[in-house]
Design a protein around this motif. Structure first.
Motif, PDB file in Angstrom:
ATOM      1  N   THR A 140       0.837  -1.129  -0.007  1.00  0.00           N
ATOM      2  CA  THR A 140      -0.052  -0.058  -0.015  1.00  0.00           C
ATOM      3  C   THR A 140       1.090   1.341   0.147  1.00  0.00           C
ATOM      4  O   THR A 140       2.112   1.189  -0.166  1.00  0.00           O
ATOM      5  CB  THR A 140      -0.890   0.214   1.016  1.00  0.00           C
ATOM      6  OG1 THR A 140      -1.938   1.019   0.910  1.00  0.00           O
ATOM      7  CG2 THR A 140      -0.081   0.219   2.585  1.00  0.00           C
ATOM      8  N   PHE A 141       0.316   2.499  -0.053  1.00  0.00           N
ATOM      9  CA  PHE A 141       1.171   3.584  -0.139  1.00  0.00           C
ATOM     10  C   PHE A 141       0.426   4.555   1.226  1.00  0.00           C
ATOM     11  O   PHE A 141      -0.672   4.586   1.514  1.00  0.00           O
ATOM     12  CB  PHE A 141       0.923   4.329  -1.202  1.00  0.00           C
ATOM     13  CG  PHE A 141       1.380   3.802  -2.415  1.00  0.00           C
ATOM     14  CD1 PHE A 141       2.637   4.247  -2.948  1.00  0.00           C
ATOM     15  CD2 PHE A 141       0.678   2.594  -3.013  1.00  0.00           C
ATOM     16  CE1 PHE A 141       3.170   3.604  -4.082  1.00  0.00           C
ATOM     17  CE2 PHE A 141       1.171   2.049  -4.107  1.00  0.00           C
ATOM     18  CZ  PHE A 141       2.526   2.469  -4.672  1.00  0.00           C
ATOM     19  N   LEU A 142       1.246   5.340   1.992  1.00  0.00           N
ATOM     20  CA  LEU A 142       0.979   6.303   2.918  1.00  0.00           C
ATOM     21  C   LEU A 142       1.169   7.574   1.987  1.00  0.00           C
ATOM     22  O   LEU A 142       2.507   7.833   1.939  1.00  0.00           O
ATOM     23  CB  LEU A 142       1.758   6.102   4.047  1.00  0.00           C
ATOM     24  CG  LEU A 142       1.200   7.034   5.316  1.00  0.00           C
ATOM     25  CD1 LEU A 142      -0.158   6.651   5.521  1.00  0.00           C
ATOM     26  CD2 LEU A 142       2.218   6.901   6.337  1.00  0.00           C
ATOM     27  N   GLY A 143       0.382   8.234   1.417  1.00  0.00           N
ATOM     28  CA  GLY A 143       0.477   9.262   0.482  1.00  0.00           C
ATOM     29  C   GLY A 143       1.077   8.840  -0.529  1.00  0.00           C
ATOM     30  O   GLY A 143       0.732   7.900  -1.346  1.00  0.00           O
ATOM     31  N   ASN A 144       2.534   9.306  -0.981  1.00  0.00           N
ATOM     32  CA  ASN A 144       3.350   9.028  -2.127  1.00  0.00           C
ATOM     33  C   ASN A 144       4.371   7.967  -1.530  1.00  0.00           C
ATOM     34  O   ASN A 144       5.246   7.667  -2.426  1.00  0.00           O
ATOM     35  CB  ASN A 144       3.842  10.119  -2.779  1.00  0.00           C
ATOM     36  CG  ASN A 144       3.116  11.043  -3.587  1.00  0.00           C
ATOM     37  OD1 ASN A 144       1.902  10.567  -4.171  1.00  0.00           O
ATOM     38  ND2 ASN A 144       3.243  12.304  -3.498  1.00  0.00           N
ATOM     39  N   HIS A 145       4.190   7.593  -0.357  1.00  0.00           N
ATOM     40  CA  HIS A 145       5.377   6.690   0.150  1.00  0.00           C
ATOM     41  C   HIS A 145       4.895   5.187   0.215  1.00  0.00           C
ATOM     42  O   HIS A 145       4.045   4.684   0.718  1.00  0.00           O
ATOM     43  CB  HIS A 145       5.427   7.313   1.529  1.00  0.00           C
ATOM     44  CG  HIS A 145       6.557   6.375   2.228  1.00  0.00           C
ATOM     45  ND1 HIS A 145       8.013   6.505   1.885  1.00  0.00           N
ATOM     46  CD2 HIS A 145       6.459   5.584   3.203  1.00  0.00           C
ATOM     47  CE1 HIS A 145       8.696   5.660   2.675  1.00  0.00           C
ATOM     48  NE2 HIS A 145       7.937   5.074   3.595  1.00  0.00           N
TER      49      HIS A 145
END
Length: 322
Positions: free
Chosen positions: A224-229
């Motif tokens: 998954t992503f946390l924002g663009n991370h």
């Protein structure tokens, strides 16, 4: 080329004006029928109709991961047949868009539409593997129908977080990364089994892995992503292989601080690790059993409580335009 465009009008990152522009751009290159979804499961029904049609060459999903998951389950209602079924293309319109980003597509709907048109002109496509989850024979969940997922599934903690987020969205909250973080904290502090896990992984010709508190099944990486991370629960997971599993046998506050930090700093080379972490790679078939009913999620969609789920990694299941 004849194409069906499945449009989710509730997609969080596209406006009605943007969707109209994208529809006109796609219609300039193909014979396009655009249908707006009107109820939960409508995208699945449209995918099934496209699979049964002799005229549709391509289905384009304009929406988030939930829309993509429904379309995929419709296309594969009778099983995978990449050479005979319509191909799938994705224009991301959700808040996270894990599947599209894992395929290397831009996270912007306009840029992704341009990339799709380029791919169609160049004949660029790939056939990806998918995960299939179904009720386990001989258990109380054996009658649960099979369901395909594109990038991940989870039994336990992460599914509980997804369920909490869905409840908040039903109350009118916008799906944001901050909302996921808040609900993850609430799920953690409310987790009844975080010291003594209830999940067992069973696989052919291997010893069971017991007493897991958390189990995340990945079909690709990042998970998954946390924002663009990007976050890599199972860095070696791939659309070209079987399924990977990350399990944790401890969820005390120190353990979660350690593994949460490892997840936030994970990379394609290394994910969460340690004496309470279990990583299984490239599995074709396995079962997750739980001593108590636990929440299940697939592709970010909460599916209720389960005590036993059998997972199958199906290679070369779907043709995707990229």
């Amino acid at each position: 080329m004849r194409a069906l465009l499945v449009v989710n009008p509730a997609a969080t990152t596209t406006s009605a004006r943007t969707r109209d522009v994208l529809i006109h751009a796609l219609a300039s290159e193909m014979k396009l029928e655009a249908v707006t979804t009107e109820y939960r499961g409508h995208a699945r029904d449209l995918g099934r109709q496209a699979a049964e049609s002799k005229d549709i060459d391509l289905v384009v999903a304009l929406g988030g991961d939930g829309t993509v998951n429904e379309v995929v389950n419709g296309l594969l209602h009778a099983g995978p047949a990449p050479e005979h079924l319509p191909g799938l293309a994705v224009v991301p319109g959700g808040s996270t868009n894990v599947f599209a980003r894992a395929l290397g597509l831009p996270n912007d709907a306009v840029e992704s539409t341009g990339a799709l048109l380029d791919a169609l002109r160049e004949g660029s496509e790939r056939t990806v593997g998918l995960g299939l989850a179904s009720g386990t024979p001989g258990t109380e969940d054996e009658a649960v129908p099979g369901r395909w997922f594109t990038f991940n599934a989870g039994l336990g903690f992460d599914a509980g977080v997804v369920g909490r987020v869905e409840q908040q969205r039903e109350r009118g909250r916008k799906s944001t990364h901050a909302l996921y973080v808040r609900q993850a904290l609430r799920q953690f502090f409310g987790e009844a089994h975080r010291r003594h896990g209830t999940i067992t992984v069973e696989r052919p010709d291997a010893e069971p892995v017991t007493d897991l508190v958390l189990s995340i099944v990945s079909n690709t990486s990042p998970w998954t992503f946390l924002g663009n991370h990007p976050m890599y629960a199972s860095p070696k997971a791939s659309f070209d292989k079987g399924l990977d599993v990350l399990g944790l046998s401890r969820m005390t506050t120190p353990a979660m601080a350690r593994y949460g930090t490892q997840l936030l700093t994970s990379s394609p080379e290394r994910g969460p690790h340690g004496k309470h972490a279990v990583s299984l790679h490239d599995l074709d078939r396995f079962t997750l059993h739980s001593k108590v009913p636990l929440p299940l999620q697939m592709d970010g969609d909460h599916l209720g409580l389960r005590t036993s789920v059998t997972f199958t990694g199906v290679r070369r299941a779907l043709r995707v335009i990229v």
